[in-house]
Design a protein around this motif. Structure first.
Motif, PDB file in Angstrom:
ATOM      1  N   ALA A   1      24.538 -31.663  -1.651  1.00 50.29           N
ATOM      2  CA  ALA A   1      23.387 -31.114  -0.937  1.00 50.29           C
ATOM      3  C   ALA A   1      23.405 -29.598  -0.990  1.00 50.29           C
TER       4      ALA A   1
ATOM      5  N   SER B   1      21.927 -31.247  10.335  1.00 51.49           N
ATOM      6  CA  SER B   1      20.509 -30.921  10.164  1.00 51.49           C
ATOM      7  C   SER B   1      20.169 -30.726   8.701  1.00 51.49           C
ATOM      8  N   ILE B   2      19.227 -31.515   8.225  1.00 47.52           N
ATOM      9  CA  ILE B   2      18.734 -31.361   6.860  1.00 47.52           C
ATOM     10  C   ILE B   2      17.323 -30.814   6.942  1.00 47.52           C
TER      11      ILE B   2
ATOM     12  N   ASN C   1      14.158 -40.141   4.956  1.00 47.16           N
ATOM     13  CA  ASN C   1      14.260 -38.963   5.826  1.00 47.16           C
ATOM     14  C   ASN C   1      14.632 -39.342   7.253  1.00 47.16           C
TER      15      ASN C   1
ATOM     16  N   ASP D   1      20.762 -26.255   0.585  1.00 43.42           N
ATOM     17  CA  ASP D   1      19.514 -25.706   1.098  1.00 43.42           C
ATOM     18  C   ASP D   1      18.986 -24.729   0.061  1.00 43.42           C
TER      19      ASP D   1
ATOM     20  N   ASN E   1      18.328 -40.063   7.306  1.00 48.56           N
ATOM     21  CA  ASN E   1      19.186 -39.072   6.633  1.00 48.56           C
ATOM     22  C   ASN E   1      20.058 -39.719   5.564  1.00 48.56           C
TER      23      ASN E   1
ATOM     24  N   MET F   1      18.929 -32.819  -2.626  1.00 47.94           N
ATOM     25  CA  MET F   1      20.070 -33.731  -2.644  1.00 47.94           C
ATOM     26  C   MET F   1      20.288 -34.201  -4.083  1.00 47.94           C
TER      27      MET F   1
ATOM     28  N   TRP G   1      14.153 -32.959  -0.547  1.00 44.48           N
ATOM     29  CA  TRP G   1      14.048 -33.628   0.743  1.00 44.48           C
ATOM     30  C   TRP G   1      12.600 -33.678   1.212  1.00 44.48           C
TER      31      TRP G   1
ATOM     32  N   TYR H   1      15.960 -28.636   1.615  1.00 45.78           N
ATOM     33  CA  TYR H   1      17.160 -29.182   0.996  1.00 45.78           C
ATOM     34  C   TYR H   1      16.835 -29.938  -0.288  1.00 45.78           C
TER      35      TYR H   1
ATOM     36  N   ALA I   1      24.040 -38.561   5.349  1.00 42.40           N
ATOM     37  CA  ALA I   1      24.138 -37.142   5.685  1.00 42.40           C
ATOM     38  C   ALA I   1      24.115 -36.971   7.190  1.00 42.40           C
TER      39      ALA I   1
ATOM     40  N   ARG J   1      15.193 -41.269  -1.008  1.00 43.45           N
ATOM     41  CA  ARG J   1      15.744 -40.824   0.264  1.00 43.45           C
ATOM     42  C   ARG J   1      14.969 -41.445   1.399  1.00 43.45           C
TER      43      ARG J   1
ATOM     44  N   VAL K   1      26.092 -29.605   7.328  1.00 38.05           N
ATOM     45  CA  VAL K   1      25.811 -30.937   6.798  1.00 38.05           C
ATOM     46  C   VAL K   1      27.087 -31.526   6.210  1.00 38.05           C
TER      47      VAL K   1
END
Length: 127
Positions: free
Chosen positions: A97, A26-27, A73, A99, A76, A33, A52, A31, A23, A71, A1
């Motif tokens: 960010a 792949s989120i 989605n 994960d 992103n 943020m 997320w 995740y 971003a 956000r 990311v």
């Protein structure tokens, strides 16, 4: 990311700005943020974070009821709407960010918990 922050600028006290964080990559739903800010000579300070998946949010007391993190989605994107700005909000703002999958022991309000950072955008609030 990878993260790209934008939207900073110069605004008078009481004004508003909206920061954006784009971003790429792949989120995953796990995740988190975050937005942090930093002034010279001080540590990076937590501002707000959003999960997320589900979109739950958390704010620093200093910005609660003035700032809103959100956000999109599908795009992103993460946003930080800043209202009623004060001179003490002047700082470089960073999006971050991480994960959080399997990392429940980490605190989402601590900068060192995050491993991906945008380049920062300057916000200056004049009195």
């Amino acid at each position: 990311v990878q993260l790209q922050a934008s939207g900073g600028g110069l605004v008078q006290a009481g004004g508003s700005l909206r920061l954006s964080c784009a971003a790429s990559g792949s989120i995953f739903s796990t995740y988190v943020m975050g937005w942090f800010r930093q002034v010279p000579g001080k540590e990076r300070e937590f501002v707000a974070r959003i999960r997320w998946s589900g979109g739950s949010t958390y704010y620093a007391d200093s910005v609660k009821d003035r700032f809103t993190i959100s956000r999109d989605n599908a795009k992103n994107m993460v946003y930080l709407q800043m209202n009623s700005l004060k001179p003490e909000d002047t700082a470089v703002y960073y999006c971050a960010a991480k994960d959080w999958n399997g990392r429940s022991a980490l605190s989402s309000t601590v900068a060192t918990s995050y491993d991906t950072w945008g380049q920062g955008t300057q916000v200056t609030v004049s009195s």
